[in-house]
Scaffold this motif. Structure first.
Motif, PDB file in Angstrom:
ATOM      1  N   GLU A  39       0.843  -1.206   0.000  1.00  0.00           N
ATOM      2  CA  GLU A  39       0.000   0.000   0.000  1.00  0.00           C
ATOM      3  C   GLU A  39       0.875   1.252   0.000  1.00  0.00           C
ATOM      4  OE1 GLU A  39      -3.339   2.185   2.851  1.00  0.00           O
ATOM      5  OE2 GLU A  39      -2.920   0.042   3.074  1.00  0.00           O
ATOM      6  N   ASP A  40       1.950   1.239   0.796  1.00  0.00           N
ATOM      7  CA  ASP A  40       2.870   2.383   0.826  1.00  0.00           C
ATOM      8  C   ASP A  40       3.558   2.569  -0.523  1.00  0.00           C
ATOM      9  OD1 ASP A  40       2.241   2.799   3.474  1.00  0.00           O
ATOM     10  OD2 ASP A  40       3.963   1.676   4.244  1.00  0.00           O
ATOM     11  N   ILE A  41       3.919   1.450  -1.168  1.00  0.00           N
ATOM     12  CA  ILE A  41       4.573   1.527  -2.473  1.00  0.00           C
ATOM     13  C   ILE A  41       3.638   2.147  -3.505  1.00  0.00           C
ATOM     14  CG2 ILE A  41       5.463   0.127  -4.383  1.00  0.00           C
ATOM     15  CD1 ILE A  41       6.546  -1.827  -2.275  1.00  0.00           C
ATOM     16  N   VAL A  42       2.385   1.696  -3.507  1.00  0.00           N
ATOM     17  CA  VAL A  42       1.423   2.235  -4.473  1.00  0.00           C
ATOM     18  C   VAL A  42       1.209   3.732  -4.241  1.00  0.00           C
ATOM     19  CG1 VAL A  42      -0.976   2.152  -5.254  1.00  0.00           C
ATOM     20  CG2 VAL A  42       0.259   0.017  -4.778  1.00  0.00           C
ATOM     21  N   LYS A  43       1.142   4.122  -2.987  1.00  0.00           N
ATOM     22  CA  LYS A  43       0.903   5.543  -2.681  1.00  0.00           C
ATOM     23  C   LYS A  43       2.071   6.428  -3.101  1.00  0.00           C
ATOM     24  CE  LYS A  43      -2.388   4.921   1.118  1.00  0.00           C
ATOM     25  NZ  LYS A  43      -2.622   5.043   2.585  1.00  0.00           N
ATOM     26  N   VAL A  44       3.290   5.866  -3.126  1.00  0.00           N
ATOM     27  CA  VAL A  44       4.433   6.628  -3.633  1.00  0.00           C
ATOM     28  C   VAL A  44       4.214   6.980  -5.100  1.00  0.00           C
ATOM     29  CG1 VAL A  44       6.882   6.453  -4.268  1.00  0.00           C
ATOM     30  CG2 VAL A  44       6.132   5.780  -1.986  1.00  0.00           C
TER      31      VAL A  44
ATOM     32  N   TYR B 288       1.120   6.664  -6.805  1.00  0.00           N
ATOM     33  CA  TYR B 288      -0.194   7.270  -7.022  1.00  0.00           C
ATOM     34  C   TYR B 288      -0.719   7.819  -5.695  1.00  0.00           C
ATOM     35  CZ  TYR B 288       0.260   4.197 -11.080  1.00  0.00           C
ATOM     36  OH  TYR B 288       0.729   3.540 -12.189  1.00  0.00           O
ATOM     37  N   PRO B 289      -0.211   8.962  -5.263  1.00  0.00           N
ATOM     38  CA  PRO B 289      -0.577   9.493  -3.945  1.00  0.00           C
ATOM     39  C   PRO B 289      -2.057   9.855  -3.809  1.00  0.00           C
ATOM     40  CG  PRO B 289       0.702  11.091  -5.212  1.00  0.00           C
ATOM     41  CD  PRO B 289       0.779   9.809  -5.954  1.00  0.00           C
ATOM     42  N   ASP B 290      -2.722  10.067  -4.931  1.00  0.00           N
ATOM     43  CA  ASP B 290      -4.139  10.478  -4.871  1.00  0.00           C
ATOM     44  C   ASP B 290      -5.095   9.319  -5.157  1.00  0.00           C
ATOM     45  OD1 ASP B 290      -3.345  13.143  -4.379  1.00  0.00           O
ATOM     46  OD2 ASP B 290      -3.106  13.518  -6.533  1.00  0.00           O
ATOM     47  N   MET B 291      -4.581   8.098  -5.117  1.00  0.00           N
ATOM     48  CA  MET B 291      -5.435   6.939  -5.412  1.00  0.00           C
ATOM     49  C   MET B 291      -6.562   6.825  -4.388  1.00  0.00           C
ATOM     50  SD  MET B 291      -6.089   4.429  -7.413  1.00  0.00           S
ATOM     51  CE  MET B 291      -4.618   4.641  -8.427  1.00  0.00           C
ATOM     52  N   GLU B 292      -7.770   6.606  -4.870  1.00  0.00           N
ATOM     53  CA  GLU B 292      -8.948   6.500  -4.001  1.00  0.00           C
ATOM     54  C   GLU B 292      -8.805   5.296  -3.080  1.00  0.00           C
ATOM     55  OE1 GLU B 292     -12.591   5.618  -2.340  1.00  0.00           O
ATOM     56  OE2 GLU B 292     -11.965   4.392  -4.059  1.00  0.00           O
ATOM     57  N   ALA B 293      -9.065   5.491  -1.792  1.00  0.00           N
ATOM     58  CA  ALA B 293      -8.755   4.491  -0.771  1.00  0.00           C
ATOM     59  C   ALA B 293      -9.501   3.174  -0.982  1.00  0.00           C
ATOM     60  CB  ALA B 293      -9.074   5.058   0.616  1.00  0.00           C
ATOM     61  N   THR B 294     -10.792   3.241  -1.317  1.00  0.00           N
ATOM     62  CA  THR B 294     -11.571   2.018  -1.491  1.00  0.00           C
ATOM     63  C   THR B 294     -11.096   1.225  -2.695  1.00  0.00           C
ATOM     64  OG1 THR B 294     -13.514   3.121  -0.531  1.00  0.00           O
ATOM     65  CG2 THR B 294     -13.896   1.080  -1.762  1.00  0.00           C
ATOM     66  N   LEU B 295     -10.771   1.931  -3.768  1.00  0.00           N
ATOM     67  CA  LEU B 295     -10.256   1.272  -4.960  1.00  0.00           C
ATOM     68  C   LEU B 295      -8.936   0.564  -4.644  1.00  0.00           C
ATOM     69  CD1 LEU B 295     -10.355   0.747  -8.035  1.00  0.00           C
ATOM     70  CD2 LEU B 295      -9.091   2.887  -8.334  1.00  0.00           C
ATOM     71  N   LEU B 296      -8.069   1.245  -3.911  1.00  0.00           N
ATOM     72  CA  LEU B 296      -6.782   0.659  -3.559  1.00  0.00           C
ATOM     73  C   LEU B 296      -6.970  -0.570  -2.677  1.00  0.00           C
ATOM     74  CD1 LEU B 296      -3.732   0.607  -3.442  1.00  0.00           C
ATOM     75  CD2 LEU B 296      -3.806   2.379  -1.666  1.00  0.00           C
ATOM     76  N   ARG B 297      -7.852  -0.486  -1.707  1.00  0.00           N
ATOM     77  CA  ARG B 297      -8.077  -1.601  -0.788  1.00  0.00           C
ATOM     78  C   ARG B 297      -8.590  -2.830  -1.543  1.00  0.00           C
ATOM     79  NH1 ARG B 297     -11.505   0.655   2.241  1.00  0.00           N
ATOM     80  NH2 ARG B 297     -13.392  -0.288   1.374  1.00  0.00           N
ATOM     81  N   GLU B 298      -9.572  -2.635  -2.402  1.00  0.00           N
ATOM     82  CA  GLU B 298     -10.144  -3.767  -3.146  1.00  0.00           C
ATOM     83  C   GLU B 298      -9.152  -4.323  -4.161  1.00  0.00           C
ATOM     84  OE1 GLU B 298     -13.062  -5.305  -2.546  1.00  0.00           O
ATOM     85  OE2 GLU B 298     -13.095  -3.991  -0.795  1.00  0.00           O
ATOM     86  N   ALA B 299      -8.346  -3.446  -4.743  1.00  0.00           N
ATOM     87  CA  ALA B 299      -7.343  -3.895  -5.710  1.00  0.00           C
ATOM     88  C   ALA B 299      -6.289  -4.760  -5.027  1.00  0.00           C
ATOM     89  CB  ALA B 299      -6.699  -2.699  -6.399  1.00  0.00           C
ATOM     90  N   LEU B 300      -5.845  -4.336  -3.851  1.00  0.00           N
ATOM     91  CA  LEU B 300      -4.847  -5.117  -3.128  1.00  0.00           C
ATOM     92  C   LEU B 300      -5.423  -6.460  -2.683  1.00  0.00           C
ATOM     93  CD1 LEU B 300      -3.056  -2.405  -0.950  1.00  0.00           C
ATOM     94  CD2 LEU B 300      -2.150  -3.613  -2.938  1.00  0.00           C
TER      95      LEU B 300
END
Length: 289
Positions: free
Chosen positions: A190-195, A197-209
């Motif tokens: 999650e930290d790597i993705v945020k580096v 795509y810092p503005d990635m929508e939280a729910t999308l990121l959670r479900e994608a992971l």
């Protein structure tokens, strides 16, 4: 650029304390660091991060199946010398003109300290690592054609990567600091993705992971998706306007994650027969969920 003394990571590379310590130990002991780990764990990018963090130039030696250790030291261009002797205007008696330093030679002759990446050493034949033992130990090599010894003006920081495709010789391993990069757990990922795509929508990121780690847990995959595939896939999900609720149902844009027909068919079969939600608990990056 001012050289720093210890590696502390960089803003675009998430490094674990264990890996950070291994790099600094290898620098302090003046030994190469051998980095192993499955593809996509950031082995090659580590060298870029170390060079940036320490303020040093990076020299990359990409190893292929046909690469010989000699090529990293120097190459004597006998063909060009023969051509010049017949048609050229150069003095062919000056053999130095036809000596071209390899990547190891460049690192040794650099006026400033550099980071040397020997990338994917296990692609070469079994004799390749042994052929480099002396040069990496004494930090010099001899060119018999010119009678010249090339010695390191500043000892380079040597980072060697391996995908563990072949076992490396014991004599070579003894001379290295070893570190195995574990595949990132979900929190680090999650930290790597945020580096990136810092503005990635939280729910999308959670479900994608969630879908990504489920996919990696499917038994029988020939090539598990790596970090680079995850980053491409998440970007595709965001650009495609995918509803996060749909991700766990059918894993949209599956072709961005899987690269083999067999893996594609196996995953679709698993999704159709059980679905993600009905799968038994899986280990995700070292944690049971």
């Amino acid at each position: 650029m001012t050289e720093k003394q210890t590696y502390q990571g960089t803003g675009d590379y998430i490094v674990s304390p264990e890996l950070q310590n291994s790099v600094n130990i290898s620098v302090a002991l003046k030994r190469p660091i051998l980095i192993k780990g499955e593809p996509g764990t950031g082995k090659t990018v580590l060298a870029e991060s170390v060079a940036e963090s320490l303020g040093l130039e990076l020299i990359i030696w990409n190893i292929k199946s046909t690469t010989k250790a000699q090529e990293g030291l120097y190459v004597y261009d006998t063909v060009q010398r023969l051509y010049d002797s017949q048609f050229g205007e150069h003095d062919v008696a000056d053999i130095k003109r036809y000596i071209k330093l390899g990547k190891l030679g460049e690192a040794f002759s650099s006026e400033e300290r550099v980071v040397l990446l020997i990338d994917e050493i296990d692609k070469a034949d079994l004799e390749f690592p042994n052929d480099l033992l002396w040069e990496l130990d004494v930090m010099n090599f001899y060119i018999p054609e010119t009678g010249e010894t090339i010695a390191a003006k500043n000892r380079p920081i040597v980072i060697i990567t391996s995908n563990a495709e072949k076992e490396l010789p014991d004599a070579f391993l003894r001379r290295c600091i070893f570190h195995y990069i574990e595949f990132p757990d979900d929190k680090m990922m999650e930290d790597i993705v945020k580096v990136h795509y810092p503005d990635m929508e939280a729910t999308l990121l959670r479900e994608a992971l969630k879908a990504f780690y489920w996919l990696r847990s499917v038994p029988g995959l020939q090539k598990k998706p790596s970090t680079s595939e995850l980053l491409d896939w998440i970007q595709a999900l965001a650009l495609g306007g995918i509803d996060p609720a749909e991700i766990s149902k059918n894993i949209p844009f599956l072709g961005a994650l899987l690269k083999k027909n067999q893996d594609f068919d196996l995953t679709l079969k698993k999704l159709n027969s059980q679905g993600m939600e009905n799968m038994p608990p899986q280990r995700r990056g070292g944690y049971v969920h």
